[in-house]
Design an enzyme around this catalytic site. Structure first.
Site, mmCIF file in Angstrom:
data_model
loop_
_atom_site.group_PDB
_atom_site.id
_atom_site.type_symbol
_atom_site.label_atom_id
_atom_site.label_comp_id
_atom_site.label_asym_id
_atom_site.label_seq_id
_atom_site.Cartn_x
_atom_site.Cartn_y
_atom_site.Cartn_z
ATOM 1 N N LEU A 105 0.871 -1.169 0.000
ATOM 2 C CA LEU A 105 0.000 0.000 0.000
ATOM 3 C C LEU A 105 0.911 1.223 0.000
ATOM 4 O O LEU A 105 1.957 1.217 0.661
ATOM 5 C CB LEU A 105 -0.903 0.030 1.235
ATOM 6 N N ASP A 106 0.521 2.261 -0.734
ATOM 7 C CA ASP A 106 1.311 3.488 -0.734
ATOM 8 C C ASP A 106 1.404 4.049 0.684
ATOM 9 O O ASP A 106 0.555 3.770 1.536
ATOM 10 C CB ASP A 106 0.665 4.539 -1.642
ATOM 11 N N ALA A 107 2.406 4.879 0.908
ATOM 12 C CA ALA A 107 2.610 5.453 2.243
ATOM 13 C C ALA A 107 1.375 6.197 2.729
ATOM 14 O O ALA A 107 1.035 6.153 3.918
ATOM 15 C CB ALA A 107 3.821 6.389 2.233
ATOM 16 N N THR A 109 -1.725 5.578 1.829
ATOM 17 C CA THR A 109 -2.909 4.714 1.826
ATOM 18 C C THR A 109 -2.985 3.930 3.129
ATOM 19 O O THR A 109 -1.974 3.398 3.598
ATOM 20 C CB THR A 109 -2.860 3.736 0.629
#
Length: 228
Positions: A105-107, A109
Site C-alpha cells: 500500500l502506498d505510504a 494509503t
C-alpha cells in the site's frame, strides 16, 4: 502449522529470539526447555511444539498477520521513512525468513495489509491468478460525473501505459465525493489511476478488506494473527 525437528539454536535464531551466536548466552539467561526439561546445549534437537521459553510456547513457525496500516508508513524493508515492520515486536522483525507484506500500500494509503514470512503463501496471494477481491473506500477531489460505475464495470477501461484493459470493478456510491470500490487486480497505483482516467483525483484511500479479511475491528497500527 509447521512442527519442524531441528537444533534448539536454529529454532531460536530463526524465530528471532536471538542470533545464532547469542544462543548460549540466551540459554543461560532464559529457561529454555524441551518437554519441561531445561536445556543448555545448543545442539539439542527437538520439535518446535515441544520447546518453551520461560514457560511460554515458541512463537508460531509461520506467521500470517492482518494489519490496519496507518498513513505515513512504508511497505518496504529498505526505503526511508517509518517502515511497516517497525510496528511489529522486535523479535518478529528478526525472524528468518523475514516477514514481508503481501503486496504493498502506498505510504498515504491506509487499511488492510497482510504480512507473512511464508514465501509460498505470499506468492500465491499476490499472483495475478489469485483473483482476490480488495475493497477500498475512496475520497475524491471532485464530485462524481455519474458514469464511473458503468465505465469501471464494463471491463474495457485502459490505463495509460497498459496493453490490457482492467477487469470489471464494482463501484458503490457513498456520496458525491466518496465511494467504495472493489477490484480483483493489483496493478501499480491502480485505484488512483482508475479515477485519473475518468478525470478525477483520489485525495484519501483506505483499504477496507483484503479478500475475506477486514480491519473494521482494528485501530490504525493494530494487527492480529490469522490462521490460514
Amino acid at each position: 502449522m509447521q512442527n519442524s525437528y531441528k537444533r534448539v539454536d536454529a529454532h531460536l535464531s530463526n524465530l528471532g529470539y536471538c542470533t545464532r551466536s547469542e544462543v548460549k548466552k540466551f540459554l543461560s539467561k532464559n529457561v529454555v526447555s524441551i518437554k519441561d526439561v531445561r536445556v543448555f546445549d545448543v545442539r539439542e534437537k527437538a520439535h518446535h511444539i515441544d520447546i518453551t521459553v520461560d514457560g511460554e510456547k515458541l512463537d508460531d513457525e509461520t506467521l500470517v498477520l492482518l494489519m490496519n496500516k496507518p498513513s505515513g508508513v512504508v511497505c518496504s524493508h529498505s526505503d526511508g521513512g517509518v517502515l511497516v515492520y517497525s510496528l511489529l515486536p522486535q523479535r518478529w522483525q528478526r525472524r528468518n525468513p523475514k516477514i514481508a507484506t503481501v503486496g504493498r500500500l502506498d505510504a498515504d494509503t491506509t487499511g488492510a495489509i497482510l504480512l507473512t514470512d511464508n514465501g509460498v503463501l505470499n506468492h500465491k496471494l499476490t499472483s495475478p491468478k489469485s483473483d482476490i477481491a480488495k475493497v477500498y473506500e475512496v475520497t475524491l477531489a471532485q464530485p462524481l460525473k455519474g458514469d464511473e460505475a458503468e465505465i469501471f464495470a464494463n471491463g474495457t477501461l485502459m490505463l495509460h501505459g497498459e496493453k490490457k484493459p482492467l477487469l470489471p470493478a464494482k463501484l458503490e456510491i457513498i456520496d458525491e465525493k466518496k465511494v467504495r470500490l472493489e477490484i480483483c487486480e493489483g496493478r501499480y497505483h491502480q485505484v488512483k489511476r482508475m479515477f485519473g482516467a475518468v478525470g478525477n483525483k483520489v485525495v484519501a484511500l483506505h483499504r477496507v478488506r483484503f479478500g475475506e479479511f477486514g480491519v473494521e475491528d482494528l485501530e490504525a497500527g493494530e494487527y492480529k494473527i490469522l490462521s490460514l
